[in-house]
Design an enzyme around this catalytic site. Structure first.
Site, PDB file in Angstrom:
ATOM      1  N   ARG A  58       0.811  -1.227   0.000  1.00 27.13           N
ATOM      2  CA  ARG A  58       0.000   0.000   0.000  1.00 27.13           C
ATOM      3  C   ARG A  58       0.840   1.271   0.000  1.00 27.13           C
ATOM      4  O   ARG A  58       0.645   2.163  -0.833  1.00 27.13           O
ATOM      5  CB  ARG A  58      -0.938   0.020   1.223  1.00 27.13           C
ATOM      6  CG  ARG A  58      -2.167  -0.844   1.074  1.00 27.13           C
ATOM      7  CD  ARG A  58      -2.524  -1.472   2.416  1.00 27.13           C
ATOM      8  NE  ARG A  58      -1.519  -2.470   2.722  1.00 27.13           N
ATOM      9  CZ  ARG A  58      -1.631  -3.743   2.373  1.00 27.13           C
ATOM     10  NH1 ARG A  58      -2.734  -4.163   1.832  1.00 27.13           N
ATOM     11  NH2 ARG A  58      -0.658  -4.601   2.595  1.00 27.13           N
ATOM     12  N   THR A  59       1.755   1.399   0.953  1.00 27.07           N
ATOM     13  CA  THR A  59       2.475   2.669   1.115  1.00 27.07           C
ATOM     14  C   THR A  59       3.339   2.960  -0.102  1.00 27.07           C
ATOM     15  O   THR A  59       3.319   4.067  -0.654  1.00 27.07           O
ATOM     16  CB  THR A  59       3.338   2.616   2.400  1.00 27.07           C
ATOM     17  OG1 THR A  59       2.542   2.084   3.456  1.00 27.07           O
ATOM     18  CG2 THR A  59       3.843   3.987   2.780  1.00 27.07           C
ATOM     19  N   LYS A  86      26.747  -4.770  -1.334  1.00 25.16           N
ATOM     20  CA  LYS A  86      28.227  -4.715  -1.291  1.00 25.16           C
ATOM     21  C   LYS A  86      28.688  -3.957  -0.053  1.00 25.16           C
ATOM     22  O   LYS A  86      29.845  -3.585   0.060  1.00 25.16           O
ATOM     23  CB  LYS A  86      28.754  -4.022  -2.546  1.00 25.16           C
ATOM     24  CG  LYS A  86      28.312  -4.644  -3.859  1.00 25.16           C
ATOM     25  CD  LYS A  86      28.824  -3.785  -5.015  1.00 25.16           C
ATOM     26  CE  LYS A  86      28.037  -4.058  -6.278  1.00 25.16           C
ATOM     27  NZ  LYS A  86      28.278  -3.054  -7.314  1.00 25.16           N
ATOM     28  N   ARG A 108      11.078   3.740   4.207  1.00 22.92           N
ATOM     29  CA  ARG A 108      10.622   2.754   5.205  1.00 22.92           C
ATOM     30  C   ARG A 108      11.833   1.957   5.646  1.00 22.92           C
ATOM     31  O   ARG A 108      12.633   1.513   4.812  1.00 22.92           O
ATOM     32  CB  ARG A 108       9.565   1.818   4.628  1.00 22.92           C
ATOM     33  CG  ARG A 108       9.276   0.641   5.566  1.00 22.92           C
ATOM     34  CD  ARG A 108       8.085  -0.147   5.158  1.00 22.92           C
ATOM     35  NE  ARG A 108       6.860   0.617   5.322  1.00 22.92           N
ATOM     36  CZ  ARG A 108       5.643   0.100   5.165  1.00 22.92           C
ATOM     37  NH1 ARG A 108       5.496  -1.167   4.835  1.00 22.92           N
ATOM     38  NH2 ARG A 108       4.575   0.855   5.327  1.00 22.92           N
ATOM     39  N   HIS A 136       4.307   5.733  11.797  1.00 19.79           N
ATOM     40  CA  HIS A 136       3.908   5.606  10.392  1.00 19.79           C
ATOM     41  C   HIS A 136       2.950   6.782  10.151  1.00 19.79           C
ATOM     42  O   HIS A 136       1.731   6.605  10.053  1.00 19.79           O
ATOM     43  CB  HIS A 136       3.225   4.254  10.181  1.00 19.79           C
ATOM     44  CG  HIS A 136       3.031   3.841   8.745  1.00 19.79           C
ATOM     45  ND1 HIS A 136       3.205   4.712   7.671  1.00 19.79           N
ATOM     46  CD2 HIS A 136       2.657   2.649   8.204  1.00 19.79           C
ATOM     47  CE1 HIS A 136       2.944   4.058   6.541  1.00 19.79           C
ATOM     48  NE2 HIS A 136       2.622   2.810   6.836  1.00 19.79           N
TER      49      HIS A 136
HETATM   50  N1   CP Z   1      -0.454  -0.101   5.860  1.00 17.61           N
HETATM   51  C1   CP Z   1       0.757  -0.335   5.336  1.00 17.61           C
HETATM   52  O1   CP Z   1       1.764   0.325   5.699  1.00 17.61           O
HETATM   53  O2   CP Z   1       0.762  -1.304   4.367  1.00 17.61           O
HETATM   54  P1   CP Z   1       2.065  -1.743   3.538  1.00 17.61           P
HETATM   55  O3   CP Z   1       2.994  -2.436   4.487  1.00 17.61           O
HETATM   56  O4   CP Z   1       1.559  -2.640   2.447  1.00 17.61           O
HETATM   57  O5   CP Z   1       2.695  -0.478   3.005  1.00 17.61           O
END
Ligand code: CP
Length: 307
Positions: A58-59, A86, A108, A136
Protein backbone atom coordinates in the site's frame (compact mmCIF):
# COMPACT_ATOMS: atom_id res chain seq x y z
CA UNK A 1 2.35 28.11 7.76
CA UNK A 2 4.14 26.04 5.14
CA UNK A 3 5.37 22.48 4.78
CA UNK A 4 7.55 23.42 1.83
CA UNK A 5 10.95 21.75 1.98
CA UNK A 6 10.20 20.22 5.39
CA UNK A 7 10.52 16.61 6.52
CA UNK A 8 7.43 14.65 7.59
CA UNK A 9 8.74 12.27 10.23
CA UNK A 10 6.22 11.99 13.01
CA UNK A 11 2.71 12.96 14.12
CA UNK A 12 4.07 13.42 17.64
CA UNK A 13 6.01 16.37 16.17
CA UNK A 14 3.54 17.59 13.51
CA UNK A 15 1.28 20.45 14.54
CA UNK A 16 -2.51 20.10 14.37
CA UNK A 17 -2.49 23.04 11.95
CA UNK A 18 -0.14 21.21 9.54
CA UNK A 19 -2.16 18.00 9.84
CA UNK A 20 -5.34 19.89 8.96
CA UNK A 21 -3.61 21.56 6.03
CA UNK A 22 -2.68 18.16 4.55
CA UNK A 23 -6.17 16.77 5.20
CA UNK A 24 -7.96 19.70 3.55
CA UNK A 25 -5.67 19.59 0.51
CA UNK A 26 -6.22 15.83 0.22
CA UNK A 27 -9.98 16.48 0.28
CA UNK A 28 -9.58 18.71 -2.82
CA UNK A 29 -7.14 16.40 -4.59
CA UNK A 30 -9.21 13.22 -4.08
CA UNK A 31 -11.49 14.28 -6.94
CA UNK A 32 -8.58 13.71 -9.36
CA UNK A 33 -8.75 9.98 -8.58
CA UNK A 34 -12.18 9.67 -10.19
CA UNK A 35 -11.20 11.45 -13.42
CA UNK A 36 -10.72 9.39 -16.61
CA UNK A 37 -7.22 10.89 -16.90
CA UNK A 38 -5.71 11.00 -13.42
CA UNK A 39 -2.99 13.55 -13.94
CA UNK A 40 -2.32 17.19 -13.05
CA UNK A 41 0.89 19.01 -14.00
CA UNK A 42 1.56 20.45 -10.52
CA UNK A 43 4.85 18.68 -9.69
CA UNK A 44 6.28 18.31 -13.20
CA UNK A 45 10.07 17.92 -13.11
CA UNK A 46 10.21 16.78 -9.46
CA UNK A 47 11.71 13.38 -8.61
CA UNK A 48 10.44 11.29 -5.68
CA UNK A 49 12.52 8.31 -4.53
CA UNK A 50 10.94 5.39 -2.67
CA UNK A 51 13.67 3.99 -0.42
CA UNK A 52 12.07 0.91 1.13
CA UNK A 53 14.15 -1.42 3.30
CA UNK A 54 11.04 -3.37 4.38
CA UNK A 55 8.25 -4.91 2.29
CA UNK A 56 5.24 -2.77 1.39
CA UNK A 57 2.29 -2.90 -0.98
CA UNK A 58 0.00 0.00 0.00
CA UNK A 59 2.47 2.67 1.12
CA UNK A 60 5.00 2.16 -1.67
CA UNK A 61 2.45 1.87 -4.47
CA UNK A 62 0.37 4.79 -3.25
CA UNK A 63 3.40 7.10 -3.00
CA UNK A 64 4.37 6.01 -6.52
CA UNK A 65 0.86 6.63 -7.86
CA UNK A 66 0.57 9.92 -5.94
CA UNK A 67 3.80 11.13 -7.57
CA UNK A 68 2.61 10.04 -11.04
CA UNK A 69 -0.83 11.66 -10.65
CA UNK A 70 0.92 14.94 -9.76
CA UNK A 71 3.29 14.54 -12.79
CA UNK A 72 6.39 14.00 -10.62
CA UNK A 73 8.75 11.17 -11.58
CA UNK A 74 8.88 8.33 -9.04
CA UNK A 75 11.98 6.13 -8.79
CA UNK A 76 12.29 3.08 -6.56
CA UNK A 77 15.22 1.63 -4.71
CA UNK A 78 15.30 -2.17 -4.51
CA UNK A 79 17.33 -3.29 -1.52
CA UNK A 80 18.05 -6.75 -2.96
CA UNK A 81 19.65 -5.45 -6.18
CA UNK A 82 21.34 -2.35 -4.75
CA UNK A 83 24.94 -1.69 -3.74
CA UNK A 84 23.82 -2.22 -0.15
CA UNK A 85 24.58 -5.86 -0.93
CA UNK A 86 28.23 -4.71 -1.29
CA UNK A 87 28.13 -3.05 2.12
CA UNK A 88 27.11 0.53 1.24
CA UNK A 89 25.60 2.34 4.23
CA UNK A 90 22.17 3.97 4.43
CA UNK A 91 23.74 7.44 4.66
CA UNK A 92 25.97 6.90 1.61
CA UNK A 93 23.10 5.37 -0.38
CA UNK A 94 20.88 8.36 0.35
CA UNK A 95 23.64 10.93 -0.31
CA UNK A 96 24.16 9.30 -3.74
CA UNK A 97 20.45 9.55 -4.52
CA UNK A 98 20.53 13.23 -3.54
CA UNK A 99 23.57 13.76 -5.78
CA UNK A 100 21.59 12.31 -8.72
CA UNK A 101 18.94 15.01 -8.34
CA UNK A 102 16.23 13.33 -6.29
CA UNK A 103 13.99 16.02 -4.73
CA UNK A 104 12.39 14.00 -1.91
CA UNK A 105 12.98 10.62 -0.27
CA UNK A 106 10.17 8.44 1.11
CA UNK A 107 11.77 5.89 3.42
CA UNK A 108 10.62 2.75 5.21
CA UNK A 109 13.14 1.07 7.49
CA UNK A 110 13.06 -1.59 10.19
CA UNK A 111 15.00 0.59 12.67
CA UNK A 112 13.07 3.07 14.83
CA UNK A 113 14.52 6.56 14.40
CA UNK A 114 16.15 5.81 11.03
CA UNK A 115 14.06 8.47 9.23
CA UNK A 116 15.15 11.12 11.75
CA UNK A 117 18.75 10.00 11.15
CA UNK A 118 18.33 10.29 7.38
CA UNK A 119 16.76 13.73 7.69
CA UNK A 120 19.93 14.92 9.45
CA UNK A 121 22.14 13.47 6.70
CA UNK A 122 20.24 14.91 3.71
CA UNK A 123 19.39 18.46 2.62
CA UNK A 124 16.31 17.25 0.68
CA UNK A 125 13.07 16.43 2.56
CA UNK A 126 12.47 12.97 4.02
CA UNK A 127 9.01 11.44 4.51
CA UNK A 128 8.68 8.60 7.03
CA UNK A 129 6.87 5.63 5.46
CA UNK A 130 7.25 3.58 8.67
CA UNK A 131 10.32 3.32 10.92
CA UNK A 132 10.53 0.16 13.03
CA UNK A 133 8.07 0.28 15.93
CA UNK A 134 8.15 4.08 16.10
CA UNK A 135 5.77 5.84 13.70
CA UNK A 136 3.91 5.61 10.39
CA UNK A 137 2.65 9.20 10.11
CA UNK A 138 1.23 9.08 6.58
CA UNK A 139 -0.85 5.99 7.50
CA UNK A 140 -2.35 7.84 10.47
CA UNK A 141 -3.11 10.88 8.31
CA UNK A 142 -4.99 8.71 5.82
CA UNK A 143 -6.78 6.99 8.71
CA UNK A 144 -7.89 10.35 10.13
CA UNK A 145 -8.99 11.41 6.63
CA UNK A 146 -11.09 8.22 6.35
CA UNK A 147 -12.66 8.72 9.79
CA UNK A 148 -13.59 12.28 8.76
CA UNK A 149 -15.22 10.86 5.59
CA UNK A 150 -17.56 8.73 7.70
CA UNK A 151 -17.96 10.70 10.94
CA UNK A 152 -17.35 14.33 9.80
CA UNK A 153 -15.44 15.09 13.02
CA UNK A 154 -12.69 13.73 15.24
CA UNK A 155 -13.27 15.66 18.50
CA UNK A 156 -15.23 13.54 20.99
CA UNK A 157 -15.15 10.34 18.92
CA UNK A 158 -14.33 7.13 20.74
CA UNK A 159 -11.67 5.11 18.91
CA UNK A 160 -10.78 1.58 20.06
CA UNK A 161 -7.40 0.27 18.85
CA UNK A 162 -7.20 -3.51 19.28
CA UNK A 163 -4.35 -6.01 19.05
CA UNK A 164 -0.57 -5.88 18.83
CA UNK A 165 -0.13 -2.32 20.11
CA UNK A 166 3.44 -2.96 21.28
CA UNK A 167 4.88 -3.46 17.79
CA UNK A 168 2.57 -1.06 15.97
CA UNK A 169 3.96 2.16 14.51
CA UNK A 170 0.45 2.66 13.07
CA UNK A 171 -1.05 2.66 16.59
CA UNK A 172 1.54 5.15 17.87
CA UNK A 173 1.02 7.62 15.01
CA UNK A 174 -2.77 7.31 15.31
CA UNK A 175 -2.58 7.88 19.07
CA UNK A 176 -0.51 11.06 18.55
CA UNK A 177 -2.66 12.35 15.68
CA UNK A 178 -6.10 11.45 17.00
CA UNK A 179 -5.51 12.69 20.56
CA UNK A 180 -4.19 16.00 19.15
CA UNK A 181 -7.46 16.34 17.25
CA UNK A 182 -9.61 15.55 20.31
CA UNK A 183 -10.53 11.84 20.01
CA UNK A 184 -10.78 9.56 23.06
CA UNK A 185 -8.66 6.47 22.56
CA UNK A 186 -8.87 3.06 24.22
CA UNK A 187 -6.38 0.33 23.40
CA UNK A 188 -6.67 -3.39 24.15
CA UNK A 189 -4.42 -6.39 23.68
CA UNK A 190 -2.67 -9.14 25.62
CA UNK A 191 -0.62 -7.55 28.43
CA UNK A 192 2.54 -8.80 26.65
CA UNK A 193 1.54 -6.78 23.54
CA UNK A 194 0.75 -3.51 25.33
CA UNK A 195 3.67 -1.06 25.74
CA UNK A 196 4.51 -0.34 29.39
CA UNK A 197 3.02 2.97 30.56
CA UNK A 198 0.94 3.35 27.37
CA UNK A 199 -1.51 5.43 29.45
CA UNK A 200 1.10 8.21 29.49
CA UNK A 201 0.21 8.80 25.82
CA UNK A 202 -3.28 9.85 26.95
CA UNK A 203 -5.12 6.57 26.23
CA UNK A 204 -7.04 4.05 28.34
CA UNK A 205 -5.60 0.53 28.25
CA UNK A 206 -7.44 -2.78 28.70
CA UNK A 207 -6.66 -6.46 28.38
CA UNK A 208 -10.30 -7.29 27.50
CA UNK A 209 -11.13 -5.95 24.02
CA UNK A 210 -14.86 -5.74 24.87
CA UNK A 211 -14.08 -3.02 27.45
CA UNK A 212 -12.16 -0.92 24.92
CA UNK A 213 -14.80 -1.43 22.22
CA UNK A 214 -17.80 -0.55 24.46
CA UNK A 215 -19.54 2.45 22.82
CA UNK A 216 -16.79 2.96 20.20
CA UNK A 217 -17.38 4.95 17.00
CA UNK A 218 -14.32 3.42 15.36
CA UNK A 219 -12.82 -0.06 15.88
CA UNK A 220 -9.25 -0.04 14.57
CA UNK A 221 -7.84 -3.57 14.24
CA UNK A 222 -4.05 -3.99 14.23
CA UNK A 223 -2.07 -6.63 12.38
CA UNK A 224 -0.37 -9.23 14.57
CA UNK A 225 3.30 -8.52 13.73
CA UNK A 226 4.95 -11.91 14.12
CA UNK A 227 8.03 -10.71 12.21
CA UNK A 228 8.89 -8.36 15.11
CA UNK A 229 8.51 -11.04 17.82
CA UNK A 230 11.66 -12.98 18.64
CA UNK A 231 9.94 -14.95 21.43
CA UNK A 232 6.40 -16.13 21.86
CA UNK A 233 4.28 -13.42 23.52
CA UNK A 234 1.00 -15.38 23.59
CA UNK A 235 0.19 -19.11 23.74
CA UNK A 236 -1.03 -19.64 20.15
CA UNK A 237 -2.61 -17.80 17.21
CA UNK A 238 -5.82 -19.70 17.91
CA UNK A 239 -6.01 -18.37 21.45
CA UNK A 240 -5.06 -14.87 20.26
CA UNK A 241 -7.86 -15.04 17.73
CA UNK A 242 -10.36 -16.27 20.35
CA UNK A 243 -9.57 -13.53 22.86
CA UNK A 244 -8.58 -10.57 20.63
CA UNK A 245 -9.76 -11.32 17.07
CA UNK A 246 -12.52 -8.94 15.99
CA UNK A 247 -15.65 -10.87 15.12
CA UNK A 248 -19.41 -10.18 15.10
CA UNK A 249 -19.71 -10.73 18.86
CA UNK A 250 -16.91 -8.34 19.88
CA UNK A 251 -18.14 -5.71 17.40
CA UNK A 252 -21.59 -5.83 19.03
CA UNK A 253 -20.09 -3.83 21.95
CA UNK A 254 -19.42 -0.85 19.60
CA UNK A 255 -22.01 1.70 18.50
CA UNK A 256 -24.40 0.41 15.82
CA UNK A 257 -22.87 2.74 13.22
CA UNK A 258 -19.26 2.06 14.22
CA UNK A 259 -16.79 1.61 11.37
CA UNK A 260 -14.05 -1.03 11.24
CA UNK A 261 -10.54 -0.11 10.10
CA UNK A 262 -7.29 -2.02 9.51
CA UNK A 263 -4.01 -0.68 8.04
CA UNK A 264 -3.35 -3.85 6.02
CA UNK A 265 -2.04 -6.35 5.27
CA UNK A 266 -4.73 -8.35 7.11
CA UNK A 267 -4.26 -11.75 8.71
CA UNK A 268 -7.79 -12.96 8.01
CA UNK A 269 -9.00 -15.34 10.68
CA UNK A 270 -6.37 -14.13 13.18
CA UNK A 271 -6.98 -10.47 14.17
CA UNK A 272 -10.19 -10.10 12.13
CA UNK A 273 -12.76 -12.52 10.74
CA UNK A 274 -13.45 -12.47 7.01
CA UNK A 275 -17.14 -11.64 7.48
CA UNK A 276 -16.20 -8.45 9.38
CA UNK A 277 -13.36 -7.51 7.02
CA UNK A 278 -15.72 -7.73 4.05
CA UNK A 279 -18.82 -6.34 5.79
CA UNK A 280 -20.48 -2.98 4.97
CA UNK A 281 -19.03 -1.63 8.25
CA UNK A 282 -15.48 -2.21 7.01
CA UNK A 283 -13.84 0.89 5.47
CA UNK A 284 -10.52 -0.86 4.88
CA UNK A 285 -10.42 -0.32 1.10
CA UNK A 286 -11.56 3.30 1.56
CA UNK A 287 -8.45 3.77 3.71
CA UNK A 288 -6.36 2.56 0.77
CA UNK A 289 -8.03 4.92 -1.72
CA UNK A 290 -7.73 7.87 0.67
CA UNK A 291 -4.05 7.02 1.10
CA UNK A 292 -3.35 8.06 -2.48
CA UNK A 293 -5.06 11.45 -2.01
CA UNK A 294 -3.33 12.09 1.32
CA UNK A 295 0.08 11.25 -0.16
CA UNK A 296 -0.63 13.51 -3.15
CA UNK A 297 -1.31 16.33 -0.67
CA UNK A 298 1.91 15.58 1.25
CA UNK A 299 4.03 15.66 -1.94
CA UNK A 300 2.20 18.80 -3.08
CA UNK A 301 2.96 20.77 0.08
CA UNK A 302 6.52 19.58 0.64
CA UNK A 303 7.61 19.93 -2.99
CA UNK A 304 6.43 23.45 -3.43
CA UNK A 305 2.69 23.66 -3.67
CA UNK A 306 1.07 26.84 -2.42
CA UNK A 307 -0.73 26.68 0.95
N1 CP B 1 -0.45 -0.10 5.86
C1 CP B 1 0.76 -0.34 5.34
O1 CP B 1 1.76 0.32 5.70
O2 CP B 1 0.76 -1.30 4.37
P1 CP B 1 2.07 -1.74 3.54
O3 CP B 1 2.99 -2.44 4.49
O4 CP B 1 1.56 -2.64 2.45
O5 CP B 1 2.70 -0.48 3.00
Amino acid sequence: MSLRGKDLLSLREMSQEDMELVLSTARSLKEILSRPIKKVPTLRGKVVCNLFYEPSTRTKMSFELAARYMSADPVSFAKETSAMKKGETLADTARNLEAMGVDLVVMRHNVSGSCHFLAKVLDIPVVNAGDGMNEHPTQALLDIFTILDYKSRIRGLKVAIIGDVLHSRVARSNIFGLTKMGAEISVAGPSTLLPPEIEKLGVKAYTRPEEAIEGADVVYVLRLQLERQSKSLFPSQREYSNFFGINRHKLSYAKEDAIVMHPGPMNRGVEITTDIADSPRSVILDQVTSGVAVRMAILYHILGGRD
